[in-house]
Design an enzyme around this catalytic site. Structure first.
Site, PDB file in Angstrom:
ATOM      1  N   GLU A  60       0.817  -1.219   0.000  1.00  0.00           N
ATOM      2  CA  GLU A  60       0.000   0.000   0.000  1.00  0.00           C
ATOM      3  C   GLU A  60       0.845   1.261   0.000  1.00  0.00           C
ATOM      4  O   GLU A  60       0.522   2.245  -0.670  1.00  0.00           O
ATOM      5  CB  GLU A  60      -0.954   0.015   1.203  1.00  0.00           C
ATOM      6  CG  GLU A  60      -2.132  -0.952   1.067  1.00  0.00           C
ATOM      7  CD  GLU A  60      -1.810  -2.366   1.521  1.00  0.00           C
ATOM      8  OE1 GLU A  60      -0.682  -2.593   2.012  1.00  0.00           O
ATOM      9  OE2 GLU A  60      -2.677  -3.255   1.394  1.00  0.00           O
ATOM     10  N   HIS A 129     -11.239  -5.033   9.511  1.00  0.00           N
ATOM     11  CA  HIS A 129     -11.738  -4.893   8.130  1.00  0.00           C
ATOM     12  C   HIS A 129     -13.109  -4.220   8.091  1.00  0.00           C
ATOM     13  O   HIS A 129     -13.844  -4.397   7.123  1.00  0.00           O
ATOM     14  CB  HIS A 129     -11.863  -6.275   7.456  1.00  0.00           C
ATOM     15  CG  HIS A 129     -10.581  -6.807   6.879  1.00  0.00           C
ATOM     16  ND1 HIS A 129      -9.447  -6.936   7.614  1.00  0.00           N
ATOM     17  CD2 HIS A 129     -10.268  -7.240   5.638  1.00  0.00           C
ATOM     18  CE1 HIS A 129      -8.483  -7.447   6.851  1.00  0.00           C
ATOM     19  NE2 HIS A 129      -8.959  -7.627   5.642  1.00  0.00           N
TER      20      HIS A 129
END
Lengths: 326, 326
Positions: A60, A129
């Site tokens: 990322e 998440h």
């Protein structure tokens, strides 16, 4: 009229943006050949090819930083951070680089990049998440934050974000991906950033919310209508820029304010709205401002625990009743 | 260490020598400006490392881009930033490279391809990867170089960037100036391999070790990798073995250096190495060298005096360039 889901709206906005400008590129983890983990982007790789729609490694920091490097050299990248919970993995690039690159160079660059990420609880993804992350990002001047809650907004805000010459973070609520609306295709147009929408007009109390909480607030408003409480529900649509005017106009009319956040209490964006009311709307207020949120709790996996932590229609309705009684 | 005996043309040598002397003179003057309290915060001098930036910059062509480190005054001057833009920026003046908003650690000049020095260790690598992506997609034949210290080779962004650039086969050169010390810590204490260049093998790209004190050697080795990158054969990791003659930042007297180490490296002063070679080849004599040095010193003093009289930005500038308007 066609039936379109929030998921379809993302895909369509990306496809239209890729078609409209050859400098638009799109990349992220498993977004190309696999079409994304939420199946939001199938077909884009096939239509636009591997030069413009690219899979990245699970890196990322590198690919969000690469989006910046591409943006300041003439591209218009859209990068997907699969889950918004991964924002901190790329936080240096977002907070120290992307947000500040134009400023600290004395305005030498435009930074036309968009980061998309799926956020929100309700799908059983557990603690890491499921979070809504806009409040983590709110303290960073230099970026814009977009939180679409409807199908038309999902399309229109994403198109505007991609066309914007500033970095924009578009947070998509994963529980809304299957949410569908019947729409006239002509209504799929750009939606300006910084303009809130009044989703329900009412005279008794103002409810400010976004995304899933906005839909639950509308449900609560219907329930309360039967009790004679007429709620006005405002969907912020964007956090930065913030449409103060629409909020203040509503408070001036209703004199009461409830803010519903899918996030912990401390440092949440709702505190900014409450502060706005205290600063510029205090003389219109007839009752204390109430925030409905996750308090100090975390999101858990087990269904009853996840259901409990995120504000539901009953909790929102209770808060509205309490403010009406005050 | 790689050595390459091919002498560069006399004019190139002259230009490199001159540029190294300019960087040396600027850095020495900047240290003085601290004592006069005209430069604030911190600054990181590259005295002793001039051959790295000058040798690399000589390889670059119009349209090539660079990101670099907060020890970046030499990179900026080598890329072609004017002494005026640098010195005014050092003092936070409106006529500085970044209108006074960046300062010592953020020298940026988009017009010459200098995409920015960075104050976060390693953050400039992903940005360079993105700039190289633009070159590949637009088929410009340009390359991007990114400078970093050996300390950055232990940060995630380094590994993620090499990996991403390798799989996307991007025209980017990762150039490590290994000056033996990451802040106050000697390289061997923080890193288990003798050469950073070996880490290239993890990403399937070339990794080479170069004498960073020899500007001609730097030029030749970087040229070879640059040509390779321009041909579309992908990135390379180039480790320049060098030494900073001063401490990490302005207050650091470098007490951690073993006795005699600095004295050994002073014998390998990059300016001295090129000067002696030019004298041996009949391209320069001591008198000409002294005249050149003195004339550069005078120019730097003149620029510094000019910068002292330049205005600060108006306070309204604080709010400019946070976002691009329009």
């Amino acid at each position: 009229m066609i039936k379109l889901t929030y998921r379809d709206a993302v895909r369509r906005a990306l496809a239209d943006a890729l078609r409209a400008d050859e400098n638009v590129i799109f990349f992220g983890e498993d977004v190309a050949e696999a079409g994304g983990v939420f199946k939001v982007t199938p077909g884009l790789y096939e239509e636009f090819g591997g030069e413009r729609v690219m899979d990245t490694p699970i890196s990322e920091e590198a690919f969000i930083g690469a989006a910046l490097g591409a943006a300041i050299t003439g591209m218009r990248p859209v990068a997907e951070l699969m889950f918004a919970d991964f924002v901190p993995v790329a936080m240096d690039q977002i907070a120290n680089q992307i947000a500040k690159y134009r400023y600290m160079s004395g305005g030498q660059f435009i930074v036309p990049l968009t980061i998309r990420a799926a956020q929100g609880a309700g799908a059983g993804f557990g603690t890491q998440h499921s979070q809504c992350v806009e409040s983590w990002l709110l303290n960073i001047p230099g970026i814009k934050i977009v939180v679409p809650g409807t199908v038309k907004d999902m399309y229109g805000l994403l198109r505007t974000a991609i066309d914007d010459n500033n970095p924009v973070i578009v947070l998509e609520h994963k529980v809304l991906y299957n949410y569908a609306e019947e729409i006239d295709e002509a209504e799929l147009t750009h939606v300006p950033l910084g303009k809130a929408a009044v989703r329900r007009v009412g005279k008794d109390i103002t409810v400010v919310a976004t995304q899933l909480m906005m839909h639950r607030s509308l449900d609560a408003a219907e329930r309360l209508a039967g009790e004679g409480i007429d709620c006005e529900v405002i969907d912020l649509r964007t956090m930065i820029p913030l449409d103060e005017e629409t909020i203040l106009e509503s408070i001036a009319k209703t004199g009461r304010l409830v803010i519903v956040e899918e996030a912990p209490h401390a440092g949440g964006w709702g505190a900014d709205i409450a502060a706005l009311a205290a600063d510029k709307g205090i003389y219109w207020l007839d009752a204390p401002v109430k925030r409905v949120n996750m308090g100090g709790a975390l999101i858990a996996y087990s269904p009853p625990l996840e259901d409990e932590v995120v504000p539901n229609v009953s909790r929102i309705a209770d808060a509205i009743r309490a403010v009406m009684r005050a | 260490m790689t050595q390459n005996g091919i002498a560069l043309p006399a004019q190139m040598r002259q230009d490199m020598l001159k540029k190294m002397l300019e960087i040396r003179a600027a850095e020495e003057r900047i240290q003085g400006l601290f004592l006069e309290n005209l430069v604030r915060g911190t600054t990181h001098l590259c005295i002793g490392q001039e051959a790295c930036s000058v040798g690399v910059a000589a390889v670059l062509q119009p349209g090539d881009t660079m990101t670099c480190t907060y020890r970046g005054h030499g990179h900026a001057l080598a890329m072609g930033m004017t002494m005026k833009a640098l010195m005014a920026e050092m003092m936070g003046k409106a006529s500085g490279a970044c209108k006074g908003k960046g300062g010592s650690m953020h020298m940026t000049d988009a017009s010459i391809g200098l995409l920015g020095a960075n104050a976060i260790v390693g953050a400039q690598l992903p940005i360079a990867v993105g700039a190289a992506l633009t070159s590949r997609l637009k088929k410009t034949g340009n390359i991007t170089v990114t400078f970093f210290g050996e300390g950055a080779a232990n940060i995630g962004a380094f590994h993620e960037s090499l990996n991403l650039a390798a799989i996307w086969k991007l025209p980017v050169l990762f150039i490590c100036e290994n000056n033996l010390y990451g802040e106050y810590s000697v390289w061997s204490k923080t890193t288990p391999v003798r050469d950073i260049a070996v880490r290239a093998s993890s990403y399937g790209i070339p990794g080479i070790v170069v004498d960073g004190q020899d500007a001609e050697c730097v030029y030749h080795e970087v040229s070879a990798m640059a040509e390779r990158a321009r041909r579309g054969e992908g990135p390379a990791l180039i480790e320049l073995k060098t030494y900073r003659f001063r401490g990490h930042s302005r207050t650091d007297q470098a007490p951690y250096r073993p006795k005699g180490e600095l004295e050994e490296w002073l014998k390998r002063d990059p300016i001295l190495i090129l000067k002696e070679r030019m004298i041996a080849d009949g391209q320069l004599d001591e008198t000409e060298f002294e005249e050149l040095r003195e004339s550069i010193d005078r120019q730097v003093v003149e620029v510094v005096e000019w910068a002292k009289t330049e205005p600060y930005p108006p306070v309204e500038a604080l709010y400019e360039d946070i976002y691009y308007e329009g």
